[in-house]
Design a protein around this motif. Structure first.
Motif, PDB file in Angstrom:
ATOM      1  N   HIS A 152       0.836  -1.204   0.000  1.00  0.00           N
ATOM      2  CA  HIS A 152       0.000   0.000   0.000  1.00  0.00           C
ATOM      3  C   HIS A 152       0.868   1.249   0.000  1.00  0.00           C
ATOM      4  N   LEU A 153       1.865   1.269   0.866  1.00  0.00           N
ATOM      5  CA  LEU A 153       2.702   2.457   1.010  1.00  0.00           C
ATOM      6  C   LEU A 153       3.544   2.694  -0.240  1.00  0.00           C
ATOM      7  N   ILE A 154       4.086   1.622  -0.804  1.00  0.00           N
ATOM      8  CA  ILE A 154       4.843   1.776  -2.053  1.00  0.00           C
ATOM      9  C   ILE A 154       3.942   2.339  -3.143  1.00  0.00           C
ATOM     10  N   MET A 155       2.732   1.820  -3.230  1.00  0.00           N
ATOM     11  CA  MET A 155       1.784   2.314  -4.232  1.00  0.00           C
ATOM     12  C   MET A 155       1.473   3.787  -4.014  1.00  0.00           C
ATOM     13  N   LEU A 156       1.254   4.184  -2.769  1.00  0.00           N
ATOM     14  CA  LEU A 156       0.952   5.586  -2.470  1.00  0.00           C
ATOM     15  C   LEU A 156       2.094   6.497  -2.903  1.00  0.00           C
ATOM     16  N   ASP A 157       3.325   6.072  -2.641  1.00  0.00           N
ATOM     17  CA  ASP A 157       4.447   6.920  -3.047  1.00  0.00           C
ATOM     18  C   ASP A 157       4.583   6.956  -4.559  1.00  0.00           C
ATOM     19  N   GLN A 158       4.347   5.821  -5.215  1.00  0.00           N
ATOM     20  CA  GLN A 158       4.381   5.821  -6.677  1.00  0.00           C
ATOM     21  C   GLN A 158       3.322   6.749  -7.250  1.00  0.00           C
ATOM     22  N   MET A 159       2.153   6.785  -6.648  1.00  0.00           N
ATOM     23  CA  MET A 159       1.113   7.714  -7.089  1.00  0.00           C
ATOM     24  C   MET A 159       1.550   9.156  -6.876  1.00  0.00           C
ATOM     25  N   ALA A 160       2.172   9.422  -5.731  1.00  0.00           N
ATOM     26  CA  ALA A 160       2.546  10.796  -5.393  1.00  0.00           C
ATOM     27  C   ALA A 160       3.609  11.340  -6.335  1.00  0.00           C
ATOM     28  N   VAL A 161       4.619  10.519  -6.644  1.00  0.00           N
ATOM     29  CA  VAL A 161       5.737  11.021  -7.441  1.00  0.00           C
ATOM     30  C   VAL A 161       5.502  10.878  -8.941  1.00  0.00           C
ATOM     31  N   GLY A 162       4.345  10.326  -9.321  1.00  0.00           N
ATOM     32  CA  GLY A 162       3.995  10.280 -10.741  1.00  0.00           C
ATOM     33  C   GLY A 162       4.324   8.984 -11.439  1.00  0.00           C
ATOM     34  N   GLU A 163       4.668   7.922 -10.707  1.00  0.00           N
ATOM     35  CA  GLU A 163       4.940   6.622 -11.322  1.00  0.00           C
ATOM     36  C   GLU A 163       3.637   5.829 -11.384  1.00  0.00           C
ATOM     37  N   TRP A 164       2.731   6.286 -12.220  1.00  0.00           N
ATOM     38  CA  TRP A 164       1.375   5.761 -12.171  1.00  0.00           C
ATOM     39  C   TRP A 164       1.249   4.363 -12.744  1.00  0.00           C
ATOM     40  N   ASP A 165       2.007   4.041 -13.783  1.00  0.00           N
ATOM     41  CA  ASP A 165       1.962   2.675 -14.311  1.00  0.00           C
ATOM     42  C   ASP A 165       2.473   1.685 -13.262  1.00  0.00           C
ATOM     43  N   GLU A 166       3.577   2.066 -12.611  1.00  0.00           N
ATOM     44  CA  GLU A 166       4.120   1.206 -11.557  1.00  0.00           C
ATOM     45  C   GLU A 166       3.138   1.084 -10.393  1.00  0.00           C
ATOM     46  N   ALA A 167       2.454   2.175 -10.070  1.00  0.00           N
ATOM     47  CA  ALA A 167       1.466   2.137  -8.989  1.00  0.00           C
ATOM     48  C   ALA A 167       0.328   1.175  -9.320  1.00  0.00           C
ATOM     49  N   GLU A 168      -0.099   1.168 -10.565  1.00  0.00           N
ATOM     50  CA  GLU A 168      -1.159   0.240 -10.979  1.00  0.00           C
ATOM     51  C   GLU A 168      -0.706  -1.206 -10.794  1.00  0.00           C
ATOM     52  N   ARG A 169       0.515  -1.488 -11.191  1.00  0.00           N
ATOM     53  CA  ARG A 169       1.019  -2.855 -11.043  1.00  0.00           C
ATOM     54  C   ARG A 169       1.133  -3.242  -9.568  1.00  0.00           C
ATOM     55  N   THR A 170       1.618  -2.320  -8.759  1.00  0.00           N
ATOM     56  CA  THR A 170       1.723  -2.602  -7.325  1.00  0.00           C
ATOM     57  C   THR A 170       0.347  -2.846  -6.729  1.00  0.00           C
ATOM     58  N   GLY A 171      -0.626  -2.023  -7.114  1.00  0.00           N
ATOM     59  CA  GLY A 171      -1.977  -2.174  -6.599  1.00  0.00           C
ATOM     60  C   GLY A 171      -2.593  -3.503  -6.990  1.00  0.00           C
ATOM     61  N   GLN A 172      -2.395  -3.914  -8.222  1.00  0.00           N
ATOM     62  CA  GLN A 172      -2.955  -5.191  -8.668  1.00  0.00           C
ATOM     63  C   GLN A 172      -2.286  -6.355  -7.939  1.00  0.00           C
ATOM     64  N   ARG A 173      -0.989  -6.255  -7.726  1.00  0.00           N
ATOM     65  CA  ARG A 173      -0.299  -7.299  -6.965  1.00  0.00           C
ATOM     66  C   ARG A 173      -0.858  -7.376  -5.545  1.00  0.00           C
ATOM     67  N   CYS A 174      -1.056  -6.224  -4.951  1.00  0.00           N
ATOM     68  CA  CYS A 174      -1.579  -6.184  -3.586  1.00  0.00           C
ATOM     69  C   CYS A 174      -3.006  -6.721  -3.529  1.00  0.00           C
ATOM     70  N   LEU A 175      -3.803  -6.398  -4.536  1.00  0.00           N
ATOM     71  CA  LEU A 175      -5.183  -6.889  -4.548  1.00  0.00           C
ATOM     72  C   LEU A 175      -5.217  -8.406  -4.649  1.00  0.00           C
ATOM     73  N   GLU A 176      -4.356  -8.966  -5.480  1.00  0.00           N
ATOM     74  CA  GLU A 176      -4.292 -10.429  -5.587  1.00  0.00           C
ATOM     75  C   GLU A 176      -3.882 -11.044  -4.247  1.00  0.00           C
TER      76      GLU A 176
END
Length: 921
Positions: free
Chosen positions: A602-626
């Motif tokens: 969650h925290l990695i995804m939040l930071d990726q969203m904040a700094v503009g790494e949105w594609d990476e944030a999507e991948r992190t979020g999907q991994r976390c959801l699984e």
């Protein structure tokens, strides 16, 4: 599917194995495992034909996802045709089947007891004629049936019974641990693929033929289904240029094919298909369970004509041609459509208690005592037949839908009782901790365990909060005088519960309690107390305290790192600690504390969203959801959906954002999980802003906090400052916008976090009536050290500045701000925002985007690190070459990325090449 035209193609090895399987003397079992569409069903048809030719009796069954929670639904399919043999069994085994088939009451049998009874029944049935049991889509078989089938499959030696099971490789199932022999079903060879395609589609255009072969990669279902789709969608274009293929997994492409056909259907036909899919209408001829029949799809000739349905040769009913069709129908339906279909099916199966309960549970959202009573009755039925897993699930759902606290408590108690007797101790503890009637008088350790599980797996903030508060107060009353590990665990758990509840009354009580405890509350817990509750009023200095705490990192446990990083998120300094998370997360997910690993993601995804790494944030979020869904962690799963919804809203994916928003809100609001309901409101605000629907955005925003103040203990109140101000300004509420900006200034938000400083200055600039103040505040915002770290907010402020400049100083003066804003939105992947900025830029007379030519200067060390990273070296390799630690290299790269206007390592070489007069090494 290879045999659709009467001939098996390219399956010589499998045919030889299956022929030997059927011809072998004695009983045995075999599992066919392969990907979707690879031809498992065709091979099962083939083995059934072989067995029939060898004078075997063949009984077929099919697992269907809609029945995966119905206890013994799969076993019924196998055993129902053999009920005539029951009277020839001994009395003990007859009683076992009477209980399982709900013909009488009695003690539910164990897996071993039932398995032995099934073996006896099968042996009796096979005494006259060898018996073959064929199970397709075994991954969807209910857990009770899977356990029994696995038990039986390992003990067929010496009998005349054979069992063959088809499993989808990508789906976990109870058969994975059944230790049955397996035959992998792989894709077809190139030669066999060509043969199958040419037999089914002779004279196919060479270009289309090549495209289908390349895309199908030997998958028989794809070879048979893709040609009409490609041919129909060609529209005169070169087939290699057809969109929607490259890089998309094959099952999804096949779903697109079926989805395109489904979209052409009449609404009534789609509804009919949905009811059939949700009720488990099979892909073949598997019979329904006794006591009720499956839904019969009528007036669906249109769906059959376009290849979605076939006809069951035994009864003439419509059936789905492939399980993927069925799942695609369900996936394409909206939540409301699914609920409506379940409601119809509940009425259709009003005489079948368990099926009716299953559909009622899926169709009901709000508390309903009548539905809860039906679910409880179904649970009683399942319990009598040994379906404890289903019974616990139905009782839990009945408790959730109960209208009174007393009934809710009673049903949770019953669920816990059954779970305990079924050996599901963790589940029992979770149930006990989910209601206030339980856990009183337990030891502090018991309260920690039960409340922790209640919070993270059930989202029950209210009861877990009361349990922990009571336990802490009991320890204080008992005279605890020294720091205590158990007290610390209770304190930190209470803070986590309070964070999710976001309830002012609870926080005030917690502050009073902690005040009375004095030094018994550890200093790190005091940091969490100030940041996780009301950062606006208690967050000053938290960033520095977190930094000091991280100085002792070697002495911190993983959960301490997670809590400190959560605190850093609240004060927007998470980026500098993200390397700690990234080094630790995989270990925790794979071999450590999985729940800690989920929070880290969650925290990695939040930071990726904040700094503009949105594609990476999507991948992190999907991994976390699984991960969260596989662990059945409901709170973290919905927490993940909330962040995915917020990301989708930022990217302008409004429909997806609102679907996720609705799912999160529907789950969190009845439970009082204010942390998530606030994010749901933030999703609505951001989605509306992306669409330019400022009135809706304003209404969502004031649901979080009124203008001119920041609701206490609402963590999104300060985070949505810029959203509320923008929405107010665009809806003519300038006075409210200004009041809110001034409230941020008066609350000293810039002293709390760098992001809050950025958006406070931006809000003051946007709302200023004095041109000098506006210029000063825009300057402070756009040149703030944190501006590049938060590119989305920075670009929005630049867009607002550019609009103001165009109106006050002319078109030329606005071009640079608008150009920079547009470039950032484009880089982030925020199309609605970039189009808005482009429109403003066109209004300045700029025909095309001007190059910013504004790349912040890199230091020599930063440039050297960037060059080496662009050359493909890892952080460790760069550190060895430059005599730096990998952590120092990572920190430098975090500063380099925003300076170059990029968000990923892959973009380094191109960005460095654009710096005038320099060449990348």
């Amino acid at each position: 599917m290879e045999s659709i035209i009467g001939t098996m193609v390219g399956r010589e090895r499998e045919q030889e194995t299956l022929s030997a399987f059927v011809a072998a003397s004695g009983g045995r079992a075999l599992v066919l495992r392969g990907d979707t569409g690879v031809g498992k069903s065709a091979l099962l048809d083939h083995v059934a034909e072989l067995a029939t030719g060898e004078q075997h009796r063949v009984i077929r069954a099919a697992g269907v996802e809609a029945e995966s929670e119905l206890p013994f639904a799969g076993l019924h399919q196998f055993l129902y045709p053999l009920l005539s043999y029951l009277d020839r069994l001994d009395e003990v085994h007859r009683r076992v089947f009477d209980v399982v088939f709900a013909r009488s009451e009695g003690t539910p049998p164990s897996v071993m007891t039932l398995g032995i009874a099934v073996l006896d029944l099968l042996s009796l049935a096979a005494s006259q004629k060898p018996l073959l049991l064929v199970l397709d889509d075994g991954q969807w078989l209910d857990a009770s049936s899977t356990e029994v089938c696995g038990f039986v499959g390992r003990r067929l030696t010496g009998s005349s019974v054979k069992l063959i099971v088809g499993l989808r490789a990508a789906v976990r199932s109870g058969f994975d641990t059944a230790a049955l022999p397996e035959l992998p079903v792989t894709t077809l060879s190139e030669k066999a693929s060509e043969q199958l395609l040419d037999m089914r589609y002779p004279g196919l255009d060479p270009q289309i033929r090549r495209l289908v072969l390349d895309e199908a990669q030997g998958n028989p279902l794809a070879l048979l289904e893709l040609p009409p789709h490609v041919r129909g969608g060609r529209a005169g274009r070169d087939p290699e240029q057809l969109p929607g293929y490259t890089g998309i997994p094959l099952p999804q492409r096949l779903q697109h094919v079926y989805g395109a056909r489904i979209e052409t259907l009449d609404d009534a036909v789609r509804a009919e298909l949905l009811r059939g899919a949700l009720d488990g209408v099979g892909a073949g001829t598997a019979p329904g369970r006794p006591g009720g029949t499956r839904y019969r799809m009528l007036d669906a000739d249109e769906a059959a004509a376009c290849g979605l349905l076939g006809i069951d040769p035994l009864n003439g009913d419509f059936v789905f041609r492939h399980p993927l069709v069925r799942s695609t129908v369900v996936q394409m339906a909206t939540p409301n459509e699914r609920r409506a279909a379940h409601a119809v099916l509940a009425q259709v199966h009003r005489e079948d208690l368990e099926r009716r309960a299953m559909h009622l549970a899926a169709s009901t959202v709000d508390p309903d005592e009548q539905v809860a009573a039906v679910l409880e009755a179904a649970a009683d039925s399942a319990t009598r037949r040994g379906g404890a897993v289903a019974a616990v699930a139905w009782l839990t759902r009945a408790a959730e839908l109960s209208e009174s606290h007393e009934e809710r408590s009673r049903r949770f108690g019953s669920a816990a009782f059954i779970a305990g007797h079924a050996g599901q101790l963790d589940r029992a503890q979770r149930l006990v901790g989910s209601d206030t009637a339980f856990g009183q008088g337990h030891s502090p350790a018991s309260v920690v365990a039960s409340a922790y599980v209640a919070l993270y797996e059930d989202g029950d903030v209210r009861s877990s909060q009361r349990q922990v508060l009571g336990a802490i107060e009991s320890m204080r009353a008992a005279g605890v005088r020294e720091p205590d590990e158990m007290l610390t665990r209770l304190v930190n758990l209470l803070l986590a519960i309070n964070q999710y509840a976001s309830d002012e009354t609870s926080w005030v009580r917690t502050h009073e309690l902690f005040g009375s405890l004095g030094d018994l509350v550890p200093f790190m817990s005091r940091i969490y107390q100030d940041a996780w509750g009301d950062v606006v009023r208690r967050g000053a200095g938290v960033g520095e305290r977190v930094e000091r705490a991280f100085a002792g990192l070697r002495d911190l446990e993983p959960w301490d790192v997670t809590r400190l990083c959560t605190t850093a998120y609240h004060v927007d300094t998470l980026s500098q600690y993200r390397p700690h998370l990234q080094r630790t997360v995989d270990r925790e997910v794979e071999t450590g504390a999985a729940s800690v690993g989920m929070t880290m993601l969650h925290l990695i995804m939040l930071d990726q969203m904040a700094v503009g790494e949105w594609d990476e944030a999507e991948r992190t979020g999907q991994r976390c959801l699984e991960l969260t869904t596989s662990h059945r962690n409901a709170l973290f799963a919905h927490h993940t959906r909330a962040y995915l919804g917020l990301l989708a809203a930022m990217r302008g994916q409004v429909e997806r954002a609102r679907e996720l928003q609705a799912a999160v809100d529907a789950w969190a609001r009845p439970r009082g999980v204010g942390f998530l309901t606030q994010i749901a409101d933030a999703i609505g605000t951001t989605a509306a802003l992306s669409e330019g629907d400022y009135e809706a955005a304003y209404l969502h925003a004031i649901g979080i906090t009124p203008p001119g103040t920041f609701t206490p203990y609402a963590h999104q109140a300060s985070r949505t400052l810029l959203d509320l101000v923008e929405a107010a300004l665009h809806t003519g509420r300038a006075e409210q916008a200004r009041a809110h900006a001034l409230a941020a200034q008066e609350a000293d938000l810039p002293e709390i976090s760098p992001r809050l400083a950025l958006i406070t200055y931006g809000a003051l600039a946007m709302t200023a009536t004095d041109p000098a103040e506006a210029d000063a505040m825009y300057d402070r915002a756009e040149n703030h050290p944190a501006a590049a770290v938060f590119p989305f907010e920075h670009a929005r402020i630049r867009l607002a500045h550019g609009i103001r400049l165009r109106h006050t100083q002319g078109r030329k003066a606005a071009r640079l701000s608008l150009t920079l804003a547009t470039e950032t939105f484009e880089r982030l992947g925020a199309p609605t925002w970039s189009e808005r900025a482009r429109a403003e830029l066109r209004a300045t007379g700029a025909a095309t985007l001007a190059s910013s030519a504004h790349i912040a200067a890199l230091t020599w060390q930063e440039r050297r690190i960037a060059d080496l990273a662009a050359g493909g070296l890892t952080n460790k390799e760069i550190g060895e070459r430059m005599h730096l630690s990998p952590r120092t290299v990572s920190s430098h790269l975090y500063r380099v990325f925003p300076k170059l206007g990029i968000t990923s390592r892959a973009a380094l070489r191109d960005a460095l090449g654009k710096i005038p007069g320099e060449q990348s090494v």
